[in-house]
Design an enzyme around this catalytic site. Structure first.
Site, PDB file in Angstrom:
ATOM      1  N   THR A  49       2.575  -8.056  -0.641  1.00  0.00           N
ATOM      2  CA  THR A  49       1.995  -8.936   0.286  1.00  0.00           C
ATOM      3  C   THR A  49       2.316 -10.008   0.483  1.00  0.00           C
ATOM      4  OG1 THR A  49       0.025  -7.312   0.300  1.00  0.00           O
ATOM      5  CG2 THR A  49      -0.548  -9.444   1.009  1.00  0.00           C
ATOM      6  N   SER A  97       4.439  -2.514  -3.912  1.00  0.00           N
ATOM      7  CA  SER A  97       4.431  -2.556  -5.402  1.00  0.00           C
ATOM      8  C   SER A  97       4.500  -1.052  -5.735  1.00  0.00           C
ATOM      9  CB  SER A  97       3.432  -3.131  -6.227  1.00  0.00           C
ATOM     10  OG  SER A  97       2.204  -2.770  -5.633  1.00  0.00           O
ATOM     11  N   THR A 128       0.206  -6.521  -5.151  1.00  0.00           N
ATOM     12  CA  THR A 128      -0.953  -6.602  -5.921  1.00  0.00           C
ATOM     13  C   THR A 128      -1.619  -5.178  -6.478  1.00  0.00           C
ATOM     14  OG1 THR A 128      -2.440  -6.827  -4.328  1.00  0.00           O
ATOM     15  CG2 THR A 128      -1.600  -8.841  -5.326  1.00  0.00           C
ATOM     16  N   ASP A 129      -0.997  -3.992  -5.581  1.00  0.00           N
ATOM     17  CA  ASP A 129      -1.796  -2.771  -5.899  1.00  0.00           C
ATOM     18  C   ASP A 129      -1.465  -2.162  -7.382  1.00  0.00           C
ATOM     19  OD1 ASP A 129      -2.934  -2.713  -3.534  1.00  0.00           O
ATOM     20  OD2 ASP A 129      -1.541  -1.405  -2.564  1.00  0.00           O
TER      21      ASP A 129
END
Length: 442
Positions: A49, A97, A128-129
Site C-alpha cells: 500500500t 505483501s 501491511t497485510d
C-alpha cells in the site's frame, strides 16, 4: 557456522552500548550524533500500500498496491532525509505483501544481508497485510546485528502524481530511515515501525483492517516511539542479552546454507466449534512436513481434529505446533511430535516451524528446543555467574515441580522444589536431586 560478515571490535562495543541504552529506556536523537559522517541506510522495497496509486486524492480504500517505484517515493522526502542519512534503494519487487512466496522470502534475506555488508541499517517496505510475517522471517534469518526496520502504510501514496490526503506513507518511510540510521535498535533483530511506534517482529500483529494504528503487540506492547528527531526505546527484545557475541546472538537459520526449494512445507489449520478433521488429513496426504493448529483457548482442538492429528503423526510423520487463535497468551506442554508454540500467533509459529523442519527435518526434539528458546526468548539474570564452583543455573535458585531447567544443553523438569546451596558428596551438583526426567518438548 561460517559468518558472512566479519565484525570489528568497534561493532562489538557499539552493540553493547546500544543494548544497554535500549534496556534502560534512554532516548536517542540522531540529530545529536557526534560524528560528521552520516549513516548509510539501504531501502529494500517490495511494494504494498505504501507504493499504492489511488483512484483519487480522497480515496483511502480504492487503489492499486505496488505501483510506484521507491526512487520516486524517496524524492518526495528529499532533501530533508539526506540532511541526516545517506540513502540508496534496491527495488526487490512491487507487489502486495500476500503475493510473495517463502522462496522469495529466502531471496529477500540474502538481499538484506548483502546490503548490510556496506549499509549501517536496512529499511524493508512491504504491504501491511502480511508484514508481521515478513518481519518475523527476517528476524529469524538475517545474520547481522545491524538494524533492520520494516515499514509500510495503511493509505496509498498518491493519485496521478498528487499526494493522497492524509497519506501515512511519507512519514513512515522518513521515520523508518531515521530509526535505522540512528542505530537505536542495534542487536534488536528486525523491528516494525508504523504510526510512530516501534514493535518487535516476534510480538507484533495487524489488529485492524483500516486504522493507521493497526499494529499492536498484545502481550508486551511497543518497544518505543519516534517523535520527530527523538527516538525512545523503553524496552528491548531478549536477544540483546547476547549483543556483541555473534555466535550466541545469531539463529541457526542461515539462508546461505539451504536452497529456497529445500524449505519445509507447513500449513495452518483453524479450530472452531465441531471442526472436522478433513483439512489435517488432506494436508498430511498432500505431503506437508508440519501443521500449525490455531486452537481455542490454550490451544485446544476438536475431537475430530485430534483423531486426524494422531493419524497424520503415525502414518505421515507430520510434526505439529500448537498455537492459540486468541491472539495473545501462551500455549504450554507438548508431546512427541506436537510442539507448544508458547506465545507465537499461528502465522508466526508456522514460520518458525518451517525453518525448524528445514534445518532439523528428522529431529523433533531440536525443533521443540528452538520453539522454547528462539521462539520464546527470556530475560534471565541467572546467566550471571556468581559462583564458578557450580553451574550458573543453580545459584540462589528455587525450582518448583513443573519448572523446566537447562543443564549442559539438556532440558529437565523439576521433581520438587529445592534451594541450590548444597552440592553432592562428590563436590558436584547432583542434577537428579532436582529433576524428574528429561523432557523433549518445550
Amino acid at each position: 557456522m561460517i559468518l558472512k560478515q566479519k565484525r570489528s571490535f568497534y561493532f562489538a562495543i557499539s552493540a553493547l552500548v546500544f543494548a544497554i541504552l535500549s534496556i534502560v529506556g534512554i532516548s536517542a536523537s540522531i540529530a545529536q550524533a557526534d560524528s560528521n559522517e552520516k549513516p548509510k541506510v539501504t531501502i529494500v522495497a517490495t511494494g504494498g500500500t505504501i507504493a499504492g496509486e489511488a483512484s483519487s486524492r480522497a480515496s483511502f480504500t480504492s487503489y492499486r498496491a505496488g505501483s510506484i517505484p521507491m526512487d520516486e517515493m524517496l524524492e518526495y522526502i528529499q532533501p530533508e532525509i539526506s540532511e541526516h542519512v545517506d540513502v540508496d534503494v534496491i527495488q526487490f519487487g512491487n507487489s502486495g505483501s500476500g503475493g510473495y512466496t517463502l522462496e522469495e522470502f529466502h531471496e529477500l534475506t540474502l538481499v538484506v544481508e548483502d546490503a548490510l555488508e556496506e549499509a549501517d541499517g536496512v529499511v524493508v517496505t512491504s504491504g501491511t497485510d502480511t508484514m508481521e510475517e515478513f518481519a518475523y522471517w527476517l528476524d529469524l534469518t538475517v545474520q547481522s546485528q545491524k538494524p533492520v526496520v520494516m515499514t509500510g502504510a495503511m493509505r496509498p501514496w498518491s493519485s496521478e502524481g498528487e499526494m493522497v490526503l492524509g497519506a501515512d506513507g511519507p512519514a513512515n518511510l522518513y521515520n523508518s530511515i531515521l530509526l535505522a540510521g540512528s542505530q537505536s535498535t542495534f542487536c534488536f533483530g528486525t523491528v516494525l515501525m508504523l504510526n510512530d511506534e516501534i514493535h518487535a517482529a516476534k510480538d507484533v500483529t495487524k489488529a485492524d483492517t483500516y486504522r493507521m494504528d493497526t499494529f499492536e503487540s498484545p502481550n508486551n506492547g511497543p518497544l518505543g516511539f519516534i517523535d520527530g528527531m527523538n527516538i525512545s526505546t523503553d524496552r528491548a527484545p531478549a536477544r540483546v542479552q547476547s549483543c556483541g557475541d555473534l555466535d550466541e546472538w545469531m539463529t541457526p537459520f542461515d539462508m546461505t546454507e539451504v536452497e529456497a526449494e529445500d524449505l519445509a512445507r507447513t500449513e495452518i489449520v483453524y479450530t472452531y466449534q465441531n471442526a472436522g478433521g478433513e483439512a489435517i488429513t488432506a494436508f498430511a496426504e498432500a505431503g506437508v512436513d508440519g501443521i500449525v493448529t490455531a486452537g481455542t483457548g490454550a490451544g485446544g482442538i476438536s475431537s475430530a481434529q485430534r483423531a486426524a492429528q494422531n493419524d497424520a503423526i503415525e502414518n505421515h510423520d507430520v510434526v505439529f505446533a500448537t498455537s492459540s487463535r486468541t491472539g495473545a497468551g501462551n500455549v504450554y506442554g507438548g508431546r512427541d511430535q506436537i510442539i507448544a508454540a508458547n506465545d507465537l500467533i499461528p502465522q508466526k509459529a508456522r514460520i518458525l516451524l518451517t525453518l525448524g523442519l528445514t534445518y532439523a527435518p528428522d529431529n523433533t526434539e531440536q525443533v521443540a528446543e528452538w520453539f522454547h528458546t528462539i521462539g520464546n526468548p527470556q530475560f534471565n539474570a541467572t546467566n550471571v555467574d556468581h559462583d564458578d564452583e557450580y553451574p550458573t543455573w543453580q545459584n540462589n535458585a528455587i525450582y518448583v515441580a513443573g519448572d523446566r531447567v537447562w543443564y549442559e544443553g539438556v532440558l529437565y523438569e523439576a521433581k520438587w522444589w529445592t534451594v541450590n546451596d548444597i552440592p553432592s558428596e562428590s563436590g558436584e551438583w547432583d542434577v537428579w536431586k532436582v529433576v524428574e526426567s528429561e523432557v523433549t518438548a518445550s
